[in-house]
Design an enzyme around this catalytic site. Structure first.
Site, PDB file in Angstrom:
ATOM      1  N   ILE A  30      -7.724   1.712  31.199  1.00 16.55           N
ATOM      2  CA  ILE A  30      -6.357   1.401  31.609  1.00 16.55           C
ATOM      3  C   ILE A  30      -5.526   1.460  30.738  1.00 16.55           C
ATOM      4  O   ILE A  30      -4.058   1.757  30.970  1.00 16.55           O
ATOM      5  CB  ILE A  30      -6.508  -0.034  32.349  1.00 16.55           C
ATOM      6  CG1 ILE A  30      -5.592  -0.168  33.473  1.00 16.55           C
ATOM      7  CG2 ILE A  30      -6.476  -1.305  31.277  1.00 16.55           C
ATOM      8  CD1 ILE A  30      -5.468  -1.395  34.173  1.00 16.55           C
ATOM      9  N   ASN A  85     -17.280  -2.227  20.504  1.00 19.32           N
ATOM     10  CA  ASN A  85     -16.850  -3.517  19.918  1.00 19.32           C
ATOM     11  C   ASN A  85     -17.831  -4.816  20.618  1.00 19.32           C
ATOM     12  O   ASN A  85     -17.993  -4.672  21.542  1.00 19.32           O
ATOM     13  CB  ASN A  85     -15.431  -3.815  20.639  1.00 19.32           C
ATOM     14  CG  ASN A  85     -14.312  -2.800  20.123  1.00 19.32           C
ATOM     15  OD1 ASN A  85     -14.531  -2.248  19.088  1.00 19.32           O
ATOM     16  ND2 ASN A  85     -13.314  -2.576  21.003  1.00 19.32           N
ATOM     17  N   GLY A  91     -13.764  -7.278  18.075  1.00 22.88           N
ATOM     18  CA  GLY A  91     -12.506  -6.915  19.002  1.00 22.88           C
ATOM     19  C   GLY A  91     -13.030  -6.942  20.599  1.00 22.88           C
ATOM     20  O   GLY A  91     -11.991  -6.363  20.851  1.00 22.88           O
ATOM     21  N   GLN A  92     -13.841  -7.333  20.781  1.00 16.27           N
ATOM     22  CA  GLN A  92     -14.278  -7.379  22.247  1.00 16.27           C
ATOM     23  C   GLN A  92     -13.674  -8.122  22.931  1.00 16.27           C
ATOM     24  O   GLN A  92     -13.459  -9.374  22.841  1.00 16.27           O
ATOM     25  CB  GLN A  92     -15.825  -7.526  22.379  1.00 16.27           C
ATOM     26  CG  GLN A  92     -16.436  -7.186  23.755  1.00 16.27           C
ATOM     27  CD  GLN A  92     -17.883  -7.563  24.023  1.00 16.27           C
ATOM     28  OE1 GLN A  92     -18.513  -7.909  22.995  1.00 16.27           O
ATOM     29  NE2 GLN A  92     -18.290  -7.063  25.097  1.00 16.27           N
ATOM     30  N   HIS A  98     -19.620  -2.132  27.009  1.00 14.33           N
ATOM     31  CA  HIS A  98     -19.075  -1.033  27.260  1.00 14.33           C
ATOM     32  C   HIS A  98     -18.931  -0.265  25.945  1.00 14.33           C
ATOM     33  O   HIS A  98     -18.692  -0.683  24.913  1.00 14.33           O
ATOM     34  CB  HIS A  98     -17.468  -1.244  27.665  1.00 14.33           C
ATOM     35  CG  HIS A  98     -16.853  -2.245  27.026  1.00 14.33           C
ATOM     36  ND1 HIS A  98     -16.868  -3.601  27.303  1.00 14.33           N
ATOM     37  CD2 HIS A  98     -15.835  -1.960  26.261  1.00 14.33           C
ATOM     38  CE1 HIS A  98     -15.853  -4.105  26.214  1.00 14.33           C
ATOM     39  NE2 HIS A  98     -15.324  -3.154  25.988  1.00 14.33           N
ATOM     40  N   HIS A 100     -16.756   2.751  24.454  1.00 14.70           N
ATOM     41  CA  HIS A 100     -15.313   3.563  24.506  1.00 14.70           C
ATOM     42  C   HIS A 100     -15.452   5.141  24.021  1.00 14.70           C
ATOM     43  O   HIS A 100     -16.404   5.231  23.100  1.00 14.70           O
ATOM     44  CB  HIS A 100     -14.280   2.925  23.560  1.00 14.70           C
ATOM     45  CG  HIS A 100     -13.936   1.519  23.951  1.00 14.70           C
ATOM     46  ND1 HIS A 100     -12.644   1.183  24.462  1.00 14.70           N
ATOM     47  CD2 HIS A 100     -14.688   0.451  23.678  1.00 14.70           C
ATOM     48  CE1 HIS A 100     -12.662   0.088  24.492  1.00 14.70           C
ATOM     49  NE2 HIS A 100     -13.534  -0.583  23.990  1.00 14.70           N
TER      50      HIS A 100
HETATM   51  P1  DGP Z   1     -12.636  -4.179  24.590  1.00 12.62           P
HETATM   52  O1  DGP Z   1     -11.539  -4.382  23.457  1.00 12.62           O
HETATM   53  O2  DGP Z   1     -13.538  -3.341  23.442  1.00 12.62           O
HETATM   54  O3  DGP Z   1     -13.194  -5.009  25.104  1.00 12.62           O
HETATM   55  O4  DGP Z   1     -12.141  -3.032  25.362  1.00 12.62           O
HETATM   56  C1  DGP Z   1     -11.926  -3.504  26.902  1.00 12.62           C
HETATM   57  C2  DGP Z   1     -11.206  -2.134  27.380  1.00 12.62           C
HETATM   58  O5  DGP Z   1     -11.219  -2.240  28.561  1.00 12.62           O
HETATM   59  C3  DGP Z   1      -9.603  -2.045  26.896  1.00 12.62           C
HETATM   60  O6  DGP Z   1      -9.508  -0.791  26.169  1.00 12.62           O
HETATM   61  C4  DGP Z   1      -8.935  -1.855  28.220  1.00 12.62           C
HETATM   62  C5  DGP Z   1     -10.056  -1.652  29.209  1.00 12.62           C
HETATM   63  N1  DGP Z   1      -9.922  -2.408  30.462  1.00 12.62           N
HETATM   64  C6  DGP Z   1      -9.784  -3.939  30.590  1.00 12.62           C
HETATM   65  N2  DGP Z   1      -9.321  -4.167  31.898  1.00 12.62           N
HETATM   66  C7  DGP Z   1      -9.501  -3.033  32.483  1.00 12.62           C
HETATM   67  C8  DGP Z   1      -9.449  -2.500  33.974  1.00 12.62           C
HETATM   68  O7  DGP Z   1      -9.062  -3.411  34.951  1.00 12.62           O
HETATM   69  N3  DGP Z   1      -9.504  -1.221  34.480  1.00 12.62           N
HETATM   70  C9  DGP Z   1      -9.569  -0.219  33.425  1.00 12.62           C
HETATM   71  N4  DGP Z   1      -9.789   1.128  33.741  1.00 12.62           N
HETATM   72  N5  DGP Z   1      -9.990  -0.627  32.102  1.00 12.62           N
HETATM   73  C10 DGP Z   1      -9.630  -1.976  31.669  1.00 12.62           C
END
Ligand code: DGP
EC number: 3.-.-.-
Length: 112
Positions: A30, A85, A91-92, A98, A100
């Site tokens: 997102i 992360n 930084g999680q 997940h 990236h």
């Molecule tokens: P991290 O910092 O590694 O936990 O990354 C979490 C990622 O998840 C961050 O890049 C933004 C993404 N993210 C969080 N909420 C949502 C959502 O509701 N939808 C989508 N598509 N991505 C999301």
């Protein structure tokens, strides 16, 4: 513990889904940090890398294969970066494992 990603798996909130199978889901981030930025998550509720057990080996393997396949489908011929992360210091933010995948620009090293 369900997180926002469980809601994406269950289609309770929308996401642009790029791949789905029995084991994992790939969808666009997102808040993209590169021209192409998607996430690959296991459907199983695993909090982080630190919570993996030997029983999760095939799940993690599948996620990484899917990351590679979706990266190819997204046209990232020049390469890309795979990031996971883990925990506060890593930084999680979302407590659901997940991966990236970021590409479409030259990545820098080291990350912050
Ligand atoms: P991290 O910092 O590694 O936990 O990354 C979490 C990622 O998840 C961050 O890049 C933004 C993404 N993210 C969080 N909420 C949502 C959502 O509701 N939808 C989508 N598509 N991505 C999301």
């Amino acid at each position: 513990m369900p997180s926002i990603f469980t809601k994406i798996i269950d289609r309770e909130i929308p996401a642009e889904i790029l791949h789905e199978d029995d084991v994992c889901l790939a969808f666009r981030d997102i808040s993209p940090k590169a021209p192409t930025h998607f996430l690959v998550i296991p459907k199983k509720e695993i909090v982080s890398l630190a919570d993996l057990t030997e029983a999760d080996e095939a799940i993690v393997g599948r996620c990484i294969i899917v990351a590679s396949q979706v990266a190819a489908a997204e046209g990232l011929e020049g390469g890309y970066r795979l990031v996971c992360n883990c925990g506060d210091d890593g930084g999680q933010e979302v407590p659901h494992l997940h991966f990236h995948v970021m590409g479409g620009r030259k990545m820098t090293w080291p990350p912050g």
